[in-house]
Design a protein around this motif. Structure first.
Motif, short mmCIF file in Angstrom:
data_model
loop_
_atom_site.label_atom_id
_atom_site.label_comp_id
_atom_site.label_asym_id
_atom_site.label_seq_id
_atom_site.Cartn_x
_atom_site.Cartn_y
_atom_site.Cartn_z
N GLU A 130 78.34 -51.75 -48.61
CA GLU A 130 78.79 -50.21 -48.38
C GLU A 130 78.98 -49.87 -46.80
O GLU A 130 77.89 -50.53 -46.06
CB GLU A 130 77.84 -49.24 -48.98
N ILE A 131 79.89 -49.16 -46.35
CA ILE A 131 79.98 -48.84 -44.74
C ILE A 131 80.00 -47.17 -44.93
O ILE A 131 80.68 -46.49 -45.70
CB ILE A 131 81.26 -49.33 -44.35
N VAL A 132 79.39 -46.71 -43.89
CA VAL A 132 79.31 -45.19 -43.63
C VAL A 132 79.74 -44.87 -42.39
O VAL A 132 79.76 -45.71 -41.21
CB VAL A 132 77.91 -44.95 -43.61
N VAL A 186 76.50 -48.56 -40.40
CA VAL A 186 76.92 -46.91 -39.82
C VAL A 186 77.51 -47.36 -38.64
O VAL A 186 77.15 -47.76 -37.63
CB VAL A 186 75.87 -46.37 -39.87
N PHE A 187 78.88 -46.73 -38.77
CA PHE A 187 79.80 -46.85 -37.63
C PHE A 187 79.87 -45.31 -37.05
O PHE A 187 79.87 -44.50 -37.60
CB PHE A 187 81.39 -47.00 -37.74
N ILE A 188 79.61 -45.53 -35.63
CA ILE A 188 79.48 -44.10 -34.84
C ILE A 188 80.31 -44.02 -33.68
O ILE A 188 79.79 -45.11 -32.90
CB ILE A 188 78.31 -43.35 -35.06
N GLU A 189 81.04 -43.18 -33.13
CA GLU A 189 81.63 -43.33 -31.84
C GLU A 189 80.51 -42.34 -31.08
O GLU A 189 79.92 -41.21 -31.53
CB GLU A 189 82.87 -42.61 -31.66
N ARG A 211 66.78 -43.95 -39.01
CA ARG A 211 67.03 -44.13 -40.48
C ARG A 211 67.64 -45.50 -40.74
O ARG A 211 67.31 -46.14 -42.06
CB ARG A 211 68.24 -43.05 -40.90
N CYS A 212 68.43 -46.11 -39.90
CA CYS A 212 68.91 -47.39 -39.96
C CYS A 212 67.70 -48.62 -40.16
O CYS A 212 67.92 -49.30 -40.79
CB CYS A 212 69.96 -47.83 -38.92
N LEU A 219 73.48 -50.61 -37.37
CA LEU A 219 74.00 -49.33 -36.48
C LEU A 219 74.87 -50.03 -35.55
O LEU A 219 74.64 -50.82 -34.68
CB LEU A 219 72.75 -48.66 -35.72
N ILE A 220 76.13 -49.31 -35.67
CA ILE A 220 77.38 -49.94 -34.88
C ILE A 220 77.83 -48.79 -34.02
O ILE A 220 78.20 -47.84 -34.60
CB ILE A 220 78.67 -50.57 -35.91
N PHE A 221 77.82 -49.02 -32.83
CA PHE A 221 78.40 -48.08 -31.85
C PHE A 221 79.77 -48.29 -31.67
O PHE A 221 79.98 -49.44 -30.73
CB PHE A 221 77.44 -47.79 -30.59
N ASP A 222 80.78 -47.63 -31.67
CA ASP A 222 82.26 -47.73 -31.37
C ASP A 222 82.31 -47.11 -30.06
O ASP A 222 82.61 -45.89 -29.68
CB ASP A 222 83.11 -47.24 -32.32
#
Length: 399
Positions: A130-132, A186-189, A211-212, A219-222
């Motif tokens: 799963e990806i969020v 979790v991907f987030i800009e 939470r991660c 936790l992935i920051f774009d």
């Protein structure tokens, strides 16, 4: 004009198009903050190739680095097989600007490729599927990256996309409960660009980090658009102090050349090398010529005076807000979203600015605003000129 029309016809006939309404500026050369067309007209570039030319066009240190590398060699082998000076030096200079946990670089060809690799890495690290992502997100146009973007109009014609992707509201701490032990990443800009310059708050990012950690989620920051100095710091996550597990970069990283980068801990990136072997591969990623440009660009970036960037950014914001037709402005560093009455007004402003020798642009998903993302090397004199042109364009729209 006839020659330009013929060129425009040829351009539209033999090049694939992204829009029915291209600018059709017939570029001769570019230098510093300006683009020059084949008739000698100068355009003050307040978009910088959509946050690519952060150190201006054809920076002399980048050009010199390109020439040196071209004299040595071009492509010699697929990524990761040979030791080459340029990609090694790029990785050294990039990681020197980052926290110690982000100590290894996997170079690819674009930002969207970096996101594709990050999807795979999150799954490989966690063994989950799963990806969020966030509503308002834009992560690219390839199949996987598009799956993480939230503009349903843009996505619908290309379905089915990736399964097991769900969305949370940007800056909603309540929605973090949707991240579970089933979530790979979790991907987030850290600053949503296409949504109209929306910055993730520090409390939100800290709660997201916790939470991660609690769920074992990556936790992935774009920071493909908002990184590389665009926010007024080297990386936008520095505003909060929250460090991701994985960072994706692109756009300005190449100093004007095409590149992307996946950055994480070395032990995580090493997972791509086994079980299976060649878990992620690229032919041209880490191309020596591109990496030479990136290394030079990173050197220039490390010398940027961010206090001056903030001073000029605040000046542009303050001056444009004086105009009664500007409803509001969202700005972080040199990322601007200028809210107007409606999309038609925005369209007229963008076109009138171009006629007057200034490049502004639209947002894909926020049509009531126009965007500015000038080079970080923009001078105060150039900023004053830009403000005058934009104000004149706005006046003419309503006259």
């Amino acid at each position: 004009m006839e020659e330009l029309n013929a060129r425009a016809i040829q351009f539209k006939a033999i090049q694939g198009q992204t829009s029915p309404f291209p600018f059709l500026i017939d570029v001769d050369y570019a230098k510093g903050s300006y683009i020059y067309d084949k008739n000698g007209k100068a355009y003050l570039d307040m978009i910088a190739g959509v946050a690519v030319n952060n150190i201006g066009h054809n920076h002399p240190e980048v050009v010199e680095a390109l020439k040196r590398q071209i004299d040595k060699h071009l492509h010699v082998m697929v990524y990761g097989e040979f030791i080459q000076d340029a990609p090694l030096e790029m990785a050294e200079r990039l990681t020197a600007l980052l926290p110690s946990s982000l100590n290894a670089v996997y170079a690819v060809n674009s930002g969207t490729e970096a996101n594709e690799a990050a999807i795979k890495l999150a799954k490989r690290v966690t063994g989950r599927r799963e990806i969020v992502s966030c509503y308002g997100a834009y992560h690219g146009s390839t199949n996987g990256s598009l799956s993480l973007s939230s503009n349903e109009v843009k996505k619908k014609p290309f379905e089915p996309l990736l399964p097991e992707v769900k969305f949370i509201r940007h800056n909603s701490i309540e929605d973090l409960a949707l991240i579970t032990e089933e979530t790979a990443g979790v991907f987030i800009e850290t600053i949503q660009g296409d949504a109209g310059v929306r910055q993730a708050t520090t409390p939100y990012l800290k709660a997201l980090r916790k939470r991660c950690n609690d769920t074992g989620t990556q936790l992935i920051f774009d920071e493909i658009q908002c990184g590389m100095g665009r926010s007024g710091k080297h990386f936008a996550f520095e505003h909060s102090g929250v460090v991701p597990d994985i960072l994706t970069l692109g756009k300005a990283l190449g100093g004007g050349m095409p590149i992307g980068a996946l950055v994480s801990a070395q032990e995580k990136l090493d997972l791509f090398s086994h079980d299976p072997i060649l878990g992620h591969i690229t032919t041209f990623g880490g191309h020596p010529v591109v990496c030479a440009a990136a290394t030079a660009g990173l050197k220039v970036l490390s010398e940027i005076d961010y206090n001056e960037v903030e001073k000029i950014g605040q000046f542009i914001e303050d001056e444009l807000l004086k105009h009664s037709l500007v409803k509001s402005i969202r700005r972080i560093g040199f990322m601007f979203a200028i809210d107007m009455e409606d999309a038609e007004v925005v369209n007229q402003i963008v076109m009138k600015c171009m006629d007057k020798g200034l490049i502004s642009f639209w947002f894909l998903s926020h049509p009531d605003s126009f965007r500015l993302s000038p080079p970080l090397t923009l001078s105060m004199e150039e900023a004053k000129k830009a403000v005058d042109i934009i104000k004149t364009a706005i006046n003419e729209v309503k006259s």
